[in-house]
Design a protein around this motif. Sequence first.
Motif, PDB file in Angstrom:
ATOM      1  N   TRP A  97       0.921  -1.116   0.016  1.00  0.00           N
ATOM      2  CA  TRP A  97       0.197  -0.183   0.254  1.00  0.00           C
ATOM      3  C   TRP A  97       0.839   1.092  -0.069  1.00  0.00           C
ATOM      4  CZ3 TRP A  97      -5.323   0.139   2.651  1.00  0.00           C
ATOM      5  CH2 TRP A  97      -6.210  -0.877   2.116  1.00  0.00           C
ATOM      6  N   PRO A  98       0.443   2.430  -0.519  1.00  0.00           N
ATOM      7  CA  PRO A  98       0.946   3.490  -0.475  1.00  0.00           C
ATOM      8  C   PRO A  98       1.138   4.026   0.910  1.00  0.00           C
ATOM      9  CG  PRO A  98      -1.303   3.890  -1.510  1.00  0.00           C
ATOM     10  CD  PRO A  98      -0.849   2.584  -1.255  1.00  0.00           C
ATOM     11  N   GLN A  99       1.962   5.093   1.075  1.00  0.00           N
ATOM     12  CA  GLN A  99       2.038   5.751   2.455  1.00  0.00           C
ATOM     13  C   GLN A  99       0.771   6.775   2.760  1.00  0.00           C
ATOM     14  OE1 GLN A  99       4.562   5.236   4.920  1.00  0.00           O
ATOM     15  NE2 GLN A  99       5.484   3.827   3.381  1.00  0.00           N
ATOM     16  N   ILE A 100       0.053   6.062   3.483  1.00  0.00           N
ATOM     17  CA  ILE A 100      -1.210   6.788   3.887  1.00  0.00           C
ATOM     18  C   ILE A 100      -1.446   6.914   5.255  1.00  0.00           C
ATOM     19  CG2 ILE A 100      -2.227   6.530   1.490  1.00  0.00           C
ATOM     20  CD1 ILE A 100      -4.258   4.377   2.529  1.00  0.00           C
ATOM     21  N   ALA A 101      -2.260   7.791   5.878  1.00  0.00           N
ATOM     22  CA  ALA A 101      -2.449   7.800   7.121  1.00  0.00           C
ATOM     23  C   ALA A 101      -3.312   6.631   7.439  1.00  0.00           C
ATOM     24  CB  ALA A 101      -3.187   9.137   7.532  1.00  0.00           C
ATOM     25  N   SER A 102      -3.159   6.039   8.799  1.00  0.00           N
ATOM     26  CA  SER A 102      -3.905   4.839   9.053  1.00  0.00           C
ATOM     27  C   SER A 102      -5.277   5.418   9.204  1.00  0.00           C
ATOM     28  CB  SER A 102      -3.367   4.152  10.287  1.00  0.00           C
ATOM     29  OG  SER A 102      -3.071   5.108  11.291  1.00  0.00           O
ATOM     30  N   SER A 103      -6.254   4.393   9.013  1.00  0.00           N
ATOM     31  CA  SER A 103      -7.486   4.826   9.025  1.00  0.00           C
ATOM     32  C   SER A 103      -8.517   4.210  10.104  1.00  0.00           C
ATOM     33  CB  SER A 103      -8.269   4.567   7.705  1.00  0.00           C
ATOM     34  OG  SER A 103      -8.150   3.331   7.353  1.00  0.00           O
ATOM     35  N   ASP A 104      -9.778   4.687  10.395  1.00  0.00           N
ATOM     36  CA  ASP A 104     -10.617   4.005  11.337  1.00  0.00           C
ATOM     37  C   ASP A 104     -11.448   3.179  10.707  1.00  0.00           C
ATOM     38  OD1 ASP A 104      -9.606   5.791  13.295  1.00  0.00           O
ATOM     39  OD2 ASP A 104     -10.784   7.479  12.588  1.00  0.00           O
ATOM     40  N   LEU A 105     -11.903   3.148   9.327  1.00  0.00           N
ATOM     41  CA  LEU A 105     -12.728   2.406   8.814  1.00  0.00           C
ATOM     42  C   LEU A 105     -12.246   2.250   7.396  1.00  0.00           C
ATOM     43  CD1 LEU A 105     -15.550   0.925   8.403  1.00  0.00           C
ATOM     44  CD2 LEU A 105     -16.446   3.270   7.939  1.00  0.00           C
ATOM     45  N   ILE A 106     -12.152   0.950   6.975  1.00  0.00           N
ATOM     46  CA  ILE A 106     -11.794   0.475   5.403  1.00  0.00           C
ATOM     47  C   ILE A 106     -13.054  -0.029   4.848  1.00  0.00           C
ATOM     48  CG2 ILE A 106     -10.211  -0.740   3.850  1.00  0.00           C
ATOM     49  CD1 ILE A 106      -8.145  -0.584   5.758  1.00  0.00           C
ATOM     50  N   TRP A 107     -13.405   0.298   3.701  1.00  0.00           N
ATOM     51  CA  TRP A 107     -14.664  -0.191   3.000  1.00  0.00           C
ATOM     52  C   TRP A 107     -14.099  -0.919   1.780  1.00  0.00           C
ATOM     53  CZ3 TRP A 107     -19.667   0.216   4.814  1.00  0.00           C
ATOM     54  CH2 TRP A 107     -20.633   0.257   3.770  1.00  0.00           C
ATOM     55  N   ALA A 108     -14.461  -2.152   1.565  1.00  0.00           N
ATOM     56  CA  ALA A 108     -14.225  -2.931   0.354  1.00  0.00           C
ATOM     57  C   ALA A 108     -15.350  -3.683  -0.228  1.00  0.00           C
ATOM     58  CB  ALA A 108     -13.171  -4.075   0.660  1.00  0.00           C
ATOM     59  N   SER A 109     -15.852  -2.761  -1.213  1.00  0.00           N
ATOM     60  CA  SER A 109     -17.245  -3.185  -1.753  1.00  0.00           C
ATOM     61  C   SER A 109     -17.019  -3.612  -3.116  1.00  0.00           C
ATOM     62  CB  SER A 109     -18.185  -2.140  -1.649  1.00  0.00           C
ATOM     63  OG  SER A 109     -19.475  -2.529  -2.507  1.00  0.00           O
ATOM     64  N   SER A 110     -17.348  -4.995  -3.397  1.00  0.00           N
ATOM     65  CA  SER A 110     -16.987  -5.736  -4.700  1.00  0.00           C
ATOM     66  C   SER A 110     -15.582  -5.557  -5.039  1.00  0.00           C
ATOM     67  CB  SER A 110     -18.324  -5.459  -5.728  1.00  0.00           C
ATOM     68  OG  SER A 110     -19.611  -5.718  -5.193  1.00  0.00           O
ATOM     69  N   SER A 111     -14.877  -5.603  -4.311  1.00  0.00           N
ATOM     70  CA  SER A 111     -13.384  -5.360  -4.706  1.00  0.00           C
ATOM     71  C   SER A 111     -12.356  -6.177  -4.302  1.00  0.00           C
ATOM     72  CB  SER A 111     -13.010  -3.982  -4.467  1.00  0.00           C
ATOM     73  OG  SER A 111     -13.068  -3.568  -3.030  1.00  0.00           O
ATOM     74  N   LEU A 112     -12.858  -6.849  -2.955  1.00  0.00           N
ATOM     75  CA  LEU A 112     -11.737  -7.762  -2.607  1.00  0.00           C
ATOM     76  C   LEU A 112     -11.895  -9.149  -3.310  1.00  0.00           C
ATOM     77  CD1 LEU A 112     -10.089  -8.258  -0.223  1.00  0.00           C
ATOM     78  CD2 LEU A 112     -11.821  -9.261   1.145  1.00  0.00           C
ATOM     79  N   HIS A 113     -12.769  -9.758  -3.999  1.00  0.00           N
ATOM     80  CA  HIS A 113     -12.730 -10.778  -5.122  1.00  0.00           C
ATOM     81  C   HIS A 113     -12.105 -10.760  -6.405  1.00  0.00           C
ATOM     82  CE1 HIS A 113     -16.668  -9.136  -6.731  1.00  0.00           C
ATOM     83  NE2 HIS A 113     -15.991  -9.243  -7.657  1.00  0.00           N
ATOM     84  N   GLU A 114     -11.687  -9.189  -6.500  1.00  0.00           N
ATOM     85  CA  GLU A 114     -10.874  -9.014  -7.663  1.00  0.00           C
ATOM     86  C   GLU A 114      -9.528  -9.007  -7.255  1.00  0.00           C
ATOM     87  OE1 GLU A 114     -12.239  -5.707 -10.077  1.00  0.00           O
ATOM     88  OE2 GLU A 114     -14.385  -6.331  -9.791  1.00  0.00           O
ATOM     89  N   VAL A 115      -8.945  -8.871  -6.478  1.00  0.00           N
ATOM     90  CA  VAL A 115      -7.554  -8.990  -6.211  1.00  0.00           C
ATOM     91  C   VAL A 115      -6.924 -10.395  -6.488  1.00  0.00           C
ATOM     92  CG1 VAL A 115      -7.620  -7.003  -4.606  1.00  0.00           C
ATOM     93  CG2 VAL A 115      -7.571  -9.215  -3.697  1.00  0.00           C
ATOM     94  N   SER A 116      -5.710 -10.458  -6.699  1.00  0.00           N
ATOM     95  CA  SER A 116      -5.101 -11.892  -6.717  1.00  0.00           C
ATOM     96  C   SER A 116      -4.792 -12.583  -5.717  1.00  0.00           C
ATOM     97  CB  SER A 116      -3.469 -11.417  -7.531  1.00  0.00           C
ATOM     98  OG  SER A 116      -3.593 -10.849  -8.702  1.00  0.00           O
ATOM     99  N   ASP A 117      -4.489 -11.937  -4.562  1.00  0.00           N
ATOM    100  CA  ASP A 117      -4.452 -12.687  -3.198  1.00  0.00           C
ATOM    101  C   ASP A 117      -4.912 -11.960  -2.075  1.00  0.00           C
ATOM    102  OD1 ASP A 117      -3.454 -14.005  -0.777  1.00  0.00           O
ATOM    103  OD2 ASP A 117      -1.359 -13.672  -1.312  1.00  0.00           O
ATOM    104  N   PRO A 118      -6.311 -12.227  -1.840  1.00  0.00           N
ATOM    105  CA  PRO A 118      -7.251 -11.514  -1.167  1.00  0.00           C
ATOM    106  C   PRO A 118      -6.704 -11.405   0.366  1.00  0.00           C
ATOM    107  CG  PRO A 118      -8.657 -12.872  -2.526  1.00  0.00           C
ATOM    108  CD  PRO A 118      -7.119 -13.195  -2.844  1.00  0.00           C
ATOM    109  N   GLU A 119      -6.147 -12.534   0.771  1.00  0.00           N
ATOM    110  CA  GLU A 119      -5.613 -12.543   2.092  1.00  0.00           C
ATOM    111  C   GLU A 119      -4.413 -11.680   2.361  1.00  0.00           C
ATOM    112  OE1 GLU A 119      -5.750 -16.083   4.516  1.00  0.00           O
ATOM    113  OE2 GLU A 119      -7.380 -16.880   3.552  1.00  0.00           O
ATOM    114  N   GLN A 120      -3.715 -11.596   1.506  1.00  0.00           N
ATOM    115  CA  GLN A 120      -2.765 -10.651   1.652  1.00  0.00           C
ATOM    116  C   GLN A 120      -3.226  -9.188   1.380  1.00  0.00           C
ATOM    117  OE1 GLN A 120       0.413 -10.295   1.914  1.00  0.00           O
ATOM    118  NE2 GLN A 120       0.970  -8.279   1.117  1.00  0.00           N
TER     119      GLN A 120
END
Length: 297
Positions: free
Chosen positions: A127-150
């Motif tokens: 991941w790029p250098q971004i501030a850590s967050s309080d909430l991450i939203w992943a809608s219809s995107s996790l199934h698109e990555v090559s290694d979801p657990e990574q």
Amino acid sequence: MPFAHLTGTVEAMTENAHHHQHHGGHENHDHAGLAEILNLDAQVLGSYLEDTTRWAAQLVGGTPATIVDAGAGSGAGTVALAKRFATANILAMDKSAQMLVHTLEAARVRGVEGRVSTVQADLDEPWPQIASSDLIWASSSLHEVSDPEQTMRQMFAGLNPGGLLIVVEMDALPLFLPVELDDCGAPQPGLESRLHAAVALQEWNSYPEWSAGLERAGFELVDKRSFPSVSSAAPGLTARYAQTFFARFRQALEKVVSADDLAALDRLLAATGTESLAHRTDLQVRGSRTAWAARKP
Ligand SMILES: C[S@@+](CC[C@H](N)C(=O)[O-])C[C@H]1O[C@@H](n2cnc3c(N)ncnc32)[C@H](O)[C@@H]1O
């Protein structure tokens, strides 16, 4: 939506990473087509956004200051998050620069552009250098990555302690045609269910039950819920959404379905005729999402 590899549209919403790896042509996604189908989905079935963001607000605890929308697409979720969390800054992340343009435009139209920023990033990469967050939203995107657990592990690392990850997936592709009933009044499989079964073999909208993977990534599973969408869209909008889906079915299944089903598809997609999606008034659009809420301890 869902939800990407509608060689541009429905595929882009639905195929899984495995499929991607075997179809290098996806680099040439029809981004405009994907954005269109995501926007149609938000307009027709977007009531789930109201419900899922309300549920997330109940679970997140306190007032999140920073939210990441991972795989933001055309920005429907980003905007819904900005509306729900009225003081939060939302960072929309997507590998597609064009999608992020759509997201910024959606934010501008809805008057929340002051709290929305974007970063072009590949969820498969560090991941790029971004501030850590309080909430991450992943809608219809996790199934698109090559290694979801990574990707889940990166999400875990990117959250503040106590932060929440919400994963949203379409339970199934939206249904449009009226339900056919058998003699006992039970739903009977028709054209639409045959088409859905055929695209399932092409791994559209394919994803595992995410709970175990989330726990392996270090999360505590807080809740998992189903959110049916209720459509109040005008018939013209519903017809456009249906046409987009059925056109993609035809494209994907031309060499797969029976001649009868292909002919039925052509009657649905025809500009005229009693079965034409453009003119019929009996479409009943149905869809639902499942969402997982997982907390970083
Ligand atoms: C089906 S769309 C969902 C968009 C939006 N979250 C929604 O629910 O409407 C998936 C989005 O994830 C993005 N995406 C897919 N794989 C990605 C990756 N490896 N890194 C970043 N974004 C990715 C696509 O560009 C697309 O915009």
